[in-house]
Each structure stands twice: as C-alpha cells, then as structure tokens.
Scaffold this motif. Structure first.
Motif, PDB file in Angstrom:
ATOM      1  N   ILE A 173      -7.072  44.791  54.141  1.00 41.67           N
ATOM      2  CA  ILE A 173      -7.453  46.160  53.786  1.00 41.67           C
ATOM      3  C   ILE A 173      -8.967  46.357  53.710  1.00 41.67           C
ATOM      4  O   ILE A 173      -9.444  47.471  53.566  1.00 41.67           O
TER       5      ILE A 173
ATOM      6  N   ASN B  11      -9.313  51.033  49.694  1.00 42.05           N
ATOM      7  CA  ASN B  11      -8.137  51.871  49.442  1.00 42.05           C
ATOM      8  C   ASN B  11      -8.088  53.057  50.393  1.00 42.05           C
ATOM      9  O   ASN B  11      -7.018  53.443  50.884  1.00 42.05           O
TER      10      ASN B  11
ATOM     11  N   MET C 175      -6.914  51.839  53.757  1.00 41.02           N
ATOM     12  CA  MET C 175      -5.444  51.717  53.787  1.00 41.02           C
ATOM     13  C   MET C 175      -4.794  53.069  54.055  1.00 41.02           C
ATOM     14  O   MET C 175      -3.860  53.170  54.852  1.00 41.02           O
ATOM     15  N   ALA C 176      -5.271  54.094  53.345  1.00 38.96           N
ATOM     16  CA  ALA C 176      -4.684  55.430  53.496  1.00 38.96           C
ATOM     17  C   ALA C 176      -4.874  55.960  54.912  1.00 38.96           C
ATOM     18  O   ALA C 176      -4.003  56.657  55.433  1.00 38.96           O
TER      19      ALA C 176
ATOM     20  N   PRO D 187      -2.014  53.738  57.581  1.00 42.52           N
ATOM     21  CA  PRO D 187      -0.780  53.295  56.922  1.00 42.52           C
ATOM     22  C   PRO D 187       0.119  52.454  57.828  1.00 42.52           C
ATOM     23  O   PRO D 187       0.863  51.595  57.343  1.00 42.52           O
TER      24      PRO D 187
ATOM     25  N   TYR E 179       0.249  48.707  57.338  1.00 41.58           N
ATOM     26  CA  TYR E 179       0.726  48.136  56.083  1.00 41.58           C
ATOM     27  C   TYR E 179       2.206  48.378  55.817  1.00 41.58           C
ATOM     28  O   TYR E 179       2.738  47.895  54.829  1.00 41.58           O
TER      29      TYR E 179
ATOM     30  N   LEU F 219       3.644  50.990  54.859  1.00 38.24           N
ATOM     31  CA  LEU F 219       3.833  51.838  53.683  1.00 38.24           C
ATOM     32  C   LEU F 219       3.670  53.291  54.099  1.00 38.24           C
ATOM     33  O   LEU F 219       2.921  53.594  55.037  1.00 38.24           O
TER      34      LEU F 219
ATOM     35  N   LEU G 277      -0.016  56.156  50.094  1.00 43.81           N
ATOM     36  CA  LEU G 277      -1.362  55.584  50.084  1.00 43.81           C
ATOM     37  C   LEU G 277      -2.404  56.651  49.755  1.00 43.81           C
ATOM     38  O   LEU G 277      -3.381  56.369  49.056  1.00 43.81           O
ATOM     39  N   TRP G 278      -2.187  57.874  50.239  1.00 42.10           N
ATOM     40  CA  TRP G 278      -3.104  58.967  49.888  1.00 42.10           C
ATOM     41  C   TRP G 278      -2.910  59.375  48.431  1.00 42.10           C
ATOM     42  O   TRP G 278      -3.886  59.676  47.733  1.00 42.10           O
TER      43      TRP G 278
ATOM     44  N   ARG H 202      -2.174  57.560  45.932  1.00 41.28           N
ATOM     45  CA  ARG H 202      -2.725  56.605  44.969  1.00 41.28           C
ATOM     46  C   ARG H 202      -4.244  56.710  44.821  1.00 41.28           C
ATOM     47  O   ARG H 202      -4.799  56.232  43.835  1.00 41.28           O
TER      48      ARG H 202
END
Length: 123
Positions: free
Chosen positions: A37, A87, A90-91, A94, A97, A99, A104-105, A107
């Motif tokens: 990430i 982070n 990651m968003a 996605p 990952y 997910l 992811l957004w 969080r």
C-alpha cells in the motif's frame, strides 16, 4: 474528574495503546501487506513499512505512561498524517487489494477521528 470518568479514560487510552501496538506489530509479522500500500513515489516500501510499524509500537507503548503520553500523542498524530498517502493510495486502487472501493474511501475520514482520539488521550 470522577472515579467513573477516570476509569473510562484509562480504558480508552489502554484500548488506543493496544490498537497501535497491535497494528504496528503486524507491520513486522506481515510486512508484504503494508509494502503493497506504500505509494510508488516512496523509494523503499519495506523501510517505510518497518519504520511506521516501529513508530506505531513505540507510540502505543508511550501512551501507557503518563510521563510519555503527550510526546507519544504528538508522534502518533504525525505518523497518522505521514501514512495518510498510503491509505489514499489504497482507496484509489481497490482492485489491487480485493476490497470494495467504497469501504476504502469510507475509512479515510476515520483518520481524523483517530487523530482526535489520540489528541484527547494526551491529558
């Protein structure tokens, strides 16, 4: 401060400490997850993973002692700011990952809430 609020505050600080110590430890137990990430513009993902993990563990331990709680809080807030690009990365990706993107957004706003909790724990 009442006895109940003191107990409640201690519990909150303890929980926050466990959260950071646990998350930081995972950086050493499963570094490949964290390496993945780290944004590509960071030159050495593994070093970033290990340094951030060590900082989380140190900060979590620092929260446990009243004498070190304030500097630990500041360090953790700075750390949370420093890892925000990971982070966000990651968003933005996605599919890498497995997910859901919405999760992811969703969080991302939790980061400032975590900073607030850390800030409140310093007293």
């Amino acid at each position: 401060m009442t006895r109940s609020s003191t107990r409640s505050r201690r519990f909150g600080v303890g929980l926050l400490s466990v959260l950071f110590i646990g998350a930081g430890s995972l950086h050493f137990l499963r570094p490949q997850i964290y390496d993945s990430i780290v944004p590509s513009w960071v030159p050495d993902a593994r070093t970033a993973t290990l340094l951030s993990g060590a900082a989380e563990v140190a900060g979590g331990l620092g929260l446990l002692l009243p004498a070190t709680r304030t500097p630990a809080s500041w360090g953790l807030i700075l750390l949370l700011l420093a890892v925000f690009p990971a982070n966000l990365n990651m968003a933005q990706h996605p599919e890498k990952y497995g997910l859901p993107g919405w999760a992811l957004w969703a969080r991302l706003p939790l980061q400032p809430l975590l900073m607030w909790w850390v800030w409140k724990s310093r007293k």
